[in-house]
Design a protein around this motif. Structure first.
Motif, PDB file in Angstrom:
ATOM      1  N   ARG A   2       8.346  12.469  -1.936  1.00 58.24           N
ATOM      2  CA  ARG A   2       7.665  11.331  -2.529  1.00 58.24           C
ATOM      3  C   ARG A   2       8.228  11.077  -3.951  1.00 58.24           C
ATOM      4  O   ARG A   2       8.247  11.860  -5.131  1.00 58.24           O
ATOM      5  N   ASP A  23      16.575   6.777   4.790  1.00 61.49           N
ATOM      6  CA  ASP A  23      15.060   7.266   5.573  1.00 61.49           C
ATOM      7  C   ASP A  23      14.965   8.625   5.093  1.00 61.49           C
ATOM      8  O   ASP A  23      14.056   9.403   5.513  1.00 61.49           O
ATOM      9  N   ASP A  26       9.620   9.824   1.805  1.00 60.89           N
ATOM     10  CA  ASP A  26       8.478   9.188   2.599  1.00 60.89           C
ATOM     11  C   ASP A  26       7.838   7.794   1.803  1.00 60.89           C
ATOM     12  O   ASP A  26       7.433   7.124   2.526  1.00 60.89           O
ATOM     13  N   HIS A  27       8.056   7.959   0.499  1.00 62.61           N
ATOM     14  CA  HIS A  27       7.356   6.886  -0.394  1.00 62.61           C
ATOM     15  C   HIS A  27       8.188   6.878  -1.647  1.00 62.61           C
ATOM     16  O   HIS A  27       8.563   7.867  -2.410  1.00 62.61           O
ATOM     17  N   THR A  52       8.151  -3.430   7.224  1.00 65.69           N
ATOM     18  CA  THR A  52       8.052  -2.121   7.587  1.00 65.69           C
ATOM     19  C   THR A  52       8.815  -1.056   6.540  1.00 65.69           C
ATOM     20  O   THR A  52       8.104  -0.335   6.225  1.00 65.69           O
ATOM     21  N   VAL A  53       9.898  -1.310   5.994  1.00 64.09           N
ATOM     22  CA  VAL A  53      10.685  -0.795   4.937  1.00 64.09           C
ATOM     23  C   VAL A  53       9.852  -1.015   3.800  1.00 64.09           C
ATOM     24  O   VAL A  53       9.650  -0.121   3.410  1.00 64.09           O
ATOM     25  N   ARG A  56       7.036   1.421   2.654  1.00 67.29           N
ATOM     26  CA  ARG A  56       7.226   2.835   1.926  1.00 67.29           C
ATOM     27  C   ARG A  56       7.453   2.675   0.369  1.00 67.29           C
ATOM     28  O   ARG A  56       7.810   3.480  -0.352  1.00 67.29           O
ATOM     29  N   PHE A  57       7.433   1.494  -0.245  1.00 69.53           N
ATOM     30  CA  PHE A  57       7.418   1.087  -1.643  1.00 69.53           C
ATOM     31  C   PHE A  57       5.903   0.633  -2.044  1.00 69.53           C
ATOM     32  O   PHE A  57       5.496  -0.317  -1.510  1.00 69.53           O
ATOM     33  N   THR A  58       5.696   1.235  -2.947  1.00 72.16           N
ATOM     34  CA  THR A  58       4.686   0.465  -3.969  1.00 72.16           C
ATOM     35  C   THR A  58       4.980   0.280  -5.524  1.00 72.16           C
ATOM     36  O   THR A  58       5.892   1.020  -6.043  1.00 72.16           O
TER      37      THR A  58
END
Length: 423
Positions: A2, A23, A26-27, A52-53, A56-58
């Motif tokens: 992460r 891939d 995880d994030h 979807t991809v 995994r991003f914030t």
């Protein structure tokens, strides 16, 4: 894995976009003082790769000058790795925040130096990265890794140096980073304009500070800015470029792990660029201490360098009006099997390609490539370690193999070159 990515400027934006195709994590949290910049990066990933991809991003807001804030955000998102993509002035706080949060740390530029004289026997200043290396034992005790200088230069050039020492030479005379480009930026009228392809804040810092050279018999010492000019011929159509000594991390990193008689860094700045930097210095516009100036809203305090940075185009935005290629590489001289040998290991990034494939200009994209590869190697266990370490502390072959392997076969599709003979 992460990842907390701190900084959504040109390099941070490119780093997130490169990572979006992988891939191994995880994030990834994209954090910036300006939340809208972080949100823009995440939105661009969603537009190109879909929800979807992008899930995994914030995006998050962060004050990189506050170590406690860095630690708090890392803990909030359970970050295992803090990736520093902000100005090197913020290295101490991001570095400390990562350790406090119990996360591993990576950066592309190390803690800043303070001026020191050219006489090595009376050296009184602080060298690049010295503050970070002083914390090595603390990171070892914590069982955590701080991988420093893991961009392109420093970063890929250090990987090339390790590969040359391990695979290509029996003895090494000089490890010489050589960086050059034929990039041109034009305004709306088609006229060439002065627009640095990298942060002007960082550029001023490394170009106007006394360059560092390392020699086995002398250790580290400095020379005057822009010293020892030489013409180096760069590959893939870039051609001859005059290169000069510049302060850079490679010279502080390589002698710690690699055996060479001499280590240097030379950058192809060009006469116009050098002239602008010298003028800024003459006028005091490279200064970082705030001064009082008049404004429409009354007197304000601002650093001259901040004014210069604000007046110039954001490097992250110039890709559409820039053409050409940039080359990062390592020139090595020495011997192999009793015979003299000279090799240039390099990677070339084409602005047209990076803009088409990633929507980012080639200099920041090339800088961002190395840390993503390094993070993947750490995620898979191909690289591991504790303490404050540079890229040359790790075996080079896994990095170069993954970098060059086609994307269709799980690699990054970025072949690197090797040229025998003089530069």
């Amino acid at each position: 894995m992460r990842i907390l990515l701190i900084g959504a400027g040109g390099v941070g934006d490119a780093l997130a976009k490169i990572a979006a195709r992988r891939d191994f994590f995880d994030h990834l949290v994209v954090a910036d003082y300006d939340l809208t910049r972080a949100q823009r990066t995440v939105a661009a990933i969603a537009d190109r790769h879909g929800d979807t991809v992008a899930a995994r991003f914030t995006a998050a807001r962060i004050d990189a000058s506050d170590a406690d804030a860095v630690a708090a955000l890392a803990r909030e998102h359970r970050a295992t790795h803090v990736m520093n993509a902000v100005e090197p002035a913020f290295v101490p706080t991001v570095f400390a925040g990562a350790l406090a949060a119990g996360a591993d740390y990576l950066d592309m530029a190390m803690s800043l130096s303070t001026p020191h004289p050219t006489d090595p026997h009376t050296q009184t200043g602080v060298m690049l990265g010295e503050q970070q290396f002083a914390a090595h034992d603390e990171w070892v005790t914590a069982g955590r890794l701080a991988l420093v200088g893991m961009g392109v230069e420093p970063g890929l050039s250090d990987v090339f140096a390790r590969y040359a020492c391990d695979e290509l030479f029996d003895t090494v005379d000089e490890l010489g980073t050589r960086d050059g480009a034929n990039l041109v930026v034009r305004d709306d009228n088609g006229d060439e304009m002065f627009a640095p392809s990298f942060s002007i804040w960082t550029t001023i810092e490394e170009c106007l500070n006394p360059p560092v050279v390392w020699e086995r018999d002398r250790g580290w010492f400095t020379t005057p800015p822009f010293s020892e000019p030489e013409t180096f011929v760069f590959p893939e159509g870039i051609g001859p470029v005059e290169c000069v000594n510049v302060e850079h991390e490679e010279v502080l990193l390589m002698p710690r792990w690699l055996d060479a008689r001499r280590v240097t860094f030379k950058y192809g700045l060009g006469a116009e660029f050098i002239g602008v930097l010298q003028t800024l210095h003459t006028l005091g516009l490279d200064a970082t201490e705030p001064i009082r100036v008049r404004s429409a809203d009354g007197p304000v305090s601002v650093s001259p360098r901040a004014v210069v940075a604000a007046a110039l185009p954001d490097p992250a935005t110039i890709g559409p009006v820039m053409t050409g290629k940039t080359c990062a590489g390592m020139w090595v001289t020495g011997t192999k099997d009793g015979a003299a040998r000279e090799v240039y290991l390099y990677h070339v990034s084409d602005n047209e390609w990076t803009m088409r494939e990633y929507g980012t200009q080639c200099v920041v994209w090339q800088t961002a490539l190395g840390p993503v590869i390094a993070l993947e190697l750490l995620a898979t266990g191909a690289w591991s370690g504790v303490g404050v370490l540079g890229p040359e502390a790790f075996e080079a072959s896994p990095f170069l193999e993954l970098m060059a392997r086609p994307e269709s076969e799980g690699g990054y599709g970025q072949p690197w070159g090797m040229r025998e003979g003089p530069g």
